[in-house]
Design a protein around this motif. Sequence first.
Motif, PDB file in Angstrom:
ATOM      1  N   VAL A 106       0.835  -1.214   0.000  1.00 58.22           N
ATOM      2  CA  VAL A 106       0.000   0.000   0.000  1.00 58.22           C
ATOM      3  C   VAL A 106       0.864   1.257   0.000  1.00 58.22           C
ATOM      4  O   VAL A 106       0.609   2.201  -0.758  1.00 58.22           O
ATOM      5  N   PHE A 107       1.896   1.263   0.835  1.00 57.97           N
ATOM      6  CA  PHE A 107       2.770   2.437   0.919  1.00 57.97           C
ATOM      7  C   PHE A 107       3.444   2.723  -0.420  1.00 57.97           C
ATOM      8  O   PHE A 107       3.426   3.855  -0.906  1.00 57.97           O
ATOM      9  N   SER A 108       4.029   1.697  -1.036  1.00 60.80           N
ATOM     10  CA  SER A 108       4.749   1.902  -2.294  1.00 60.80           C
ATOM     11  C   SER A 108       3.813   2.317  -3.419  1.00 60.80           C
ATOM     12  O   SER A 108       4.127   3.236  -4.190  1.00 60.80           O
ATOM     13  N   LEU A 109       2.658   1.667  -3.540  1.00 60.97           N
ATOM     14  CA  LEU A 109       1.701   2.017  -4.593  1.00 60.97           C
ATOM     15  C   LEU A 109       1.185   3.438  -4.428  1.00 60.97           C
ATOM     16  O   LEU A 109       1.048   4.189  -5.403  1.00 60.97           O
ATOM     17  N   LEU A 110       0.918   3.806  -3.180  1.00 65.41           N
ATOM     18  CA  LEU A 110       0.395   5.142  -2.905  1.00 65.41           C
ATOM     19  C   LEU A 110       1.341   6.221  -3.413  1.00 65.41           C
ATOM     20  O   LEU A 110       0.920   7.175  -4.080  1.00 65.41           O
ATOM     21  N   PHE A 111       2.634   6.058  -3.150  1.00 64.03           N
ATOM     22  CA  PHE A 111       3.587   7.105  -3.519  1.00 64.03           C
ATOM     23  C   PHE A 111       4.134   6.956  -4.936  1.00 64.03           C
ATOM     24  O   PHE A 111       4.733   7.894  -5.460  1.00 64.03           O
ATOM     25  N   LEU A 112       3.911   5.804  -5.562  1.00 62.12           N
ATOM     26  CA  LEU A 112       4.223   5.680  -6.983  1.00 62.12           C
ATOM     27  C   LEU A 112       3.122   6.323  -7.829  1.00 62.12           C
ATOM     28  O   LEU A 112       3.386   6.967  -8.841  1.00 62.12           O
ATOM     29  N   ILE A 113       1.871   6.153  -7.381  1.00 61.77           N
ATOM     30  CA  ILE A 113       0.728   6.702  -8.114  1.00 61.77           C
ATOM     31  C   ILE A 113       0.499   8.167  -7.771  1.00 61.77           C
ATOM     32  O   ILE A 113       0.239   9.001  -8.639  1.00 61.77           O
ATOM     33  N   LEU A 227      11.076  -1.360  -5.617  1.00 65.68           N
ATOM     34  CA  LEU A 227      11.646  -2.486  -4.879  1.00 65.68           C
ATOM     35  C   LEU A 227      10.806  -2.823  -3.651  1.00 65.68           C
ATOM     36  O   LEU A 227      10.585  -3.992  -3.335  1.00 65.68           O
ATOM     37  N   ILE A 228      10.332  -1.797  -2.955  1.00 61.47           N
ATOM     38  CA  ILE A 228       9.471  -2.013  -1.783  1.00 61.47           C
ATOM     39  C   ILE A 228       8.196  -2.736  -2.209  1.00 61.47           C
ATOM     40  O   ILE A 228       7.728  -3.670  -1.531  1.00 61.47           O
ATOM     41  N   LEU A 229       7.622  -2.331  -3.349  1.00 56.66           N
ATOM     42  CA  LEU A 229       6.410  -2.976  -3.876  1.00 56.66           C
ATOM     43  C   LEU A 229       6.672  -4.448  -4.169  1.00 56.66           C
ATOM     44  O   LEU A 229       5.884  -5.329  -3.777  1.00 56.66           O
ATOM     45  N   LEU A 230       7.770  -4.739  -4.856  1.00 53.87           N
ATOM     46  CA  LEU A 230       8.100  -6.119  -5.214  1.00 53.87           C
ATOM     47  C   LEU A 230       8.345  -6.975  -3.971  1.00 53.87           C
ATOM     48  O   LEU A 230       7.892  -8.131  -3.896  1.00 53.87           O
ATOM     49  N   ILE A 231       9.040  -6.404  -2.982  1.00 55.90           N
ATOM     50  CA  ILE A 231       9.302  -7.138  -1.746  1.00 55.90           C
ATOM     51  C   ILE A 231       8.000  -7.393  -0.993  1.00 55.90           C
ATOM     52  O   ILE A 231       7.780  -8.471  -0.427  1.00 55.90           O
ATOM     53  N   GLY A 232       7.111  -6.383  -0.983  1.00 55.45           N
ATOM     54  CA  GLY A 232       5.816  -6.546  -0.327  1.00 55.45           C
ATOM     55  C   GLY A 232       4.990  -7.646  -0.974  1.00 55.45           C
ATOM     56  O   GLY A 232       4.386  -8.472  -0.284  1.00 55.45           O
ATOM     57  N   LEU A 233       4.967  -7.672  -2.320  1.00 60.19           N
ATOM     58  CA  LEU A 233       4.226  -8.711  -3.049  1.00 60.19           C
ATOM     59  C   LEU A 233       4.836 -10.087  -2.802  1.00 60.19           C
ATOM     60  O   LEU A 233       4.112 -11.072  -2.623  1.00 60.19           O
ATOM     61  N   ALA A 234       6.180 -10.152  -2.783  1.00 58.35           N
ATOM     62  CA  ALA A 234       6.855 -11.419  -2.521  1.00 58.35           C
ATOM     63  C   ALA A 234       6.563 -11.911  -1.108  1.00 58.35           C
ATOM     64  O   ALA A 234       6.384 -13.113  -0.874  1.00 58.35           O
ATOM     65  N   THR A 235       6.495 -10.974  -0.164  1.00 57.12           N
ATOM     66  CA  THR A 235       6.180 -11.316   1.229  1.00 57.12           C
ATOM     67  C   THR A 235       4.791 -11.924   1.332  1.00 57.12           C
ATOM     68  O   THR A 235       4.598 -12.961   1.985  1.00 57.12           O
ATOM     69  N   LEU A 236       3.809 -11.291   0.678  1.00 60.10           N
ATOM     70  CA  LEU A 236       2.433 -11.797   0.719  1.00 60.10           C
ATOM     71  C   LEU A 236       2.323 -13.141   0.001  1.00 60.10           C
ATOM     72  O   LEU A 236       1.603 -14.033   0.461  1.00 60.10           O
ATOM     73  N   ALA A 237       3.047 -13.282  -1.133  1.00 59.25           N
ATOM     74  CA  ALA A 237       3.023 -14.555  -1.874  1.00 59.25           C
ATOM     75  C   ALA A 237       3.599 -15.682  -1.015  1.00 59.25           C
ATOM     76  O   ALA A 237       3.065 -16.798  -0.985  1.00 59.25           O
ATOM     77  N   GLN A 238       4.679 -15.384  -0.308  1.00 57.28           N
ATOM     78  CA  GLN A 238       5.296 -16.373   0.571  1.00 57.28           C
ATOM     79  C   GLN A 238       4.331 -16.800   1.679  1.00 57.28           C
ATOM     80  O   GLN A 238       4.245 -17.978   2.024  1.00 57.28           O
ATOM     81  N   LEU A 239       3.605 -15.828   2.217  1.00 59.93           N
ATOM     82  CA  LEU A 239       2.663 -16.121   3.299  1.00 59.93           C
ATOM     83  C   LEU A 239       1.498 -16.976   2.810  1.00 59.93           C
ATOM     84  O   LEU A 239       1.006 -17.853   3.528  1.00 59.93           O
ATOM     85  N   ILE A 240       1.048 -16.714   1.577  1.00 59.29           N
ATOM     86  CA  ILE A 240      -0.049 -17.506   1.007  1.00 59.29           C
ATOM     87  C   ILE A 240       0.376 -18.970   0.885  1.00 59.29           C
ATOM     88  O   ILE A 240      -0.376 -19.879   1.247  1.00 59.29           O
ATOM     89  N   VAL A 241       1.599 -19.172   0.384  1.00 55.38           N
ATOM     90  CA  VAL A 241       2.120 -20.536   0.250  1.00 55.38           C
ATOM     91  C   VAL A 241       2.321 -21.177   1.624  1.00 55.38           C
ATOM     92  O   VAL A 241       1.973 -22.331   1.868  1.00 55.38           O
ATOM     93  N   LYS A 242       2.876 -20.387   2.552  1.00 52.15           N
ATOM     94  CA  LYS A 242       3.231 -20.885   3.880  1.00 52.15           C
ATOM     95  C   LYS A 242       2.006 -21.319   4.672  1.00 52.15           C
ATOM     96  O   LYS A 242       2.023 -22.368   5.359  1.00 52.15           O
TER      97      LYS A 242
END
Length: 245
Positions: A106-113, A227-242
């Motif tokens: 949310v933070f990264s998208l907000l300030f990119l947009i 990079l923050i956006l990509l890391i955030g998405l990777a974090t959520l993807a990891q949690l979904i799998v986990k």
Amino acid sequence: MKVNYFFLLLALLAEIIGTVGGFGSSVFFVPLGNFYFDFYSVLGMTAIFHLSSNLSKIFFFKKGLDKMLLLYICLPSVLFVIIGGFLSKLVQTATLEIVLGIFLVVFSLLFLIKSEIVVLPKKKNAVIGGTLSGFSAGLLGTGGAIRGLTLAAFNLEKSAFIATSAFIDFLIDFSRTFVYYSNGYIGKQELTYLPFLLVIGFVGTYLGKKILFYIPQGIFRKLSLVLILLIGLATLAQLIVKYSY
């Protein structure tokens, strides 16, 4: 205990990017650390890592500390990082990890947009920003992005911005280190990485300062947000799998 050197390399990159981007290394270090260690261990390592990181920033960017902002941002930050640190023990790890991932996205998208978003340079906003950044740092391990946004409102010169942010962050980390230790987040594993993280804090800040001389901060800031956006998405993807098994 075996040391993960690839993790240390990522920690160095997090420190360099955090220094140049102006967000601080924890916004990268915490989610990256979660890929290798449990969330509470990462919180403990982050506090230790940041003590070195911020001491080096104060040393390398020591000119122009803004004493007024230190007062209005630092006091509520220190108070609420202690509160957030104690609350972190009461909240389930999965919940903290999910909140962290959502926060990064949310933070990264907000300030990119909406890159034109600014905080008005008022004392009240400085106190609110200090409160939120301190609480986030204690609960989730990262609050530098919120503090950076708050400091940006006061149009500080680049070195003054980094030095003031680092001084505030140092006091935050100093406070939460005791809280995390009492919570049991800092043990043998975390102390094993202590000497490596201390060196990385200084080396990463030094390299970040050199890069900052050649690359405009605005350009690197946008890259940092991606990079923050990509890391955030990777974090959520990891949690979904986990947690789906």
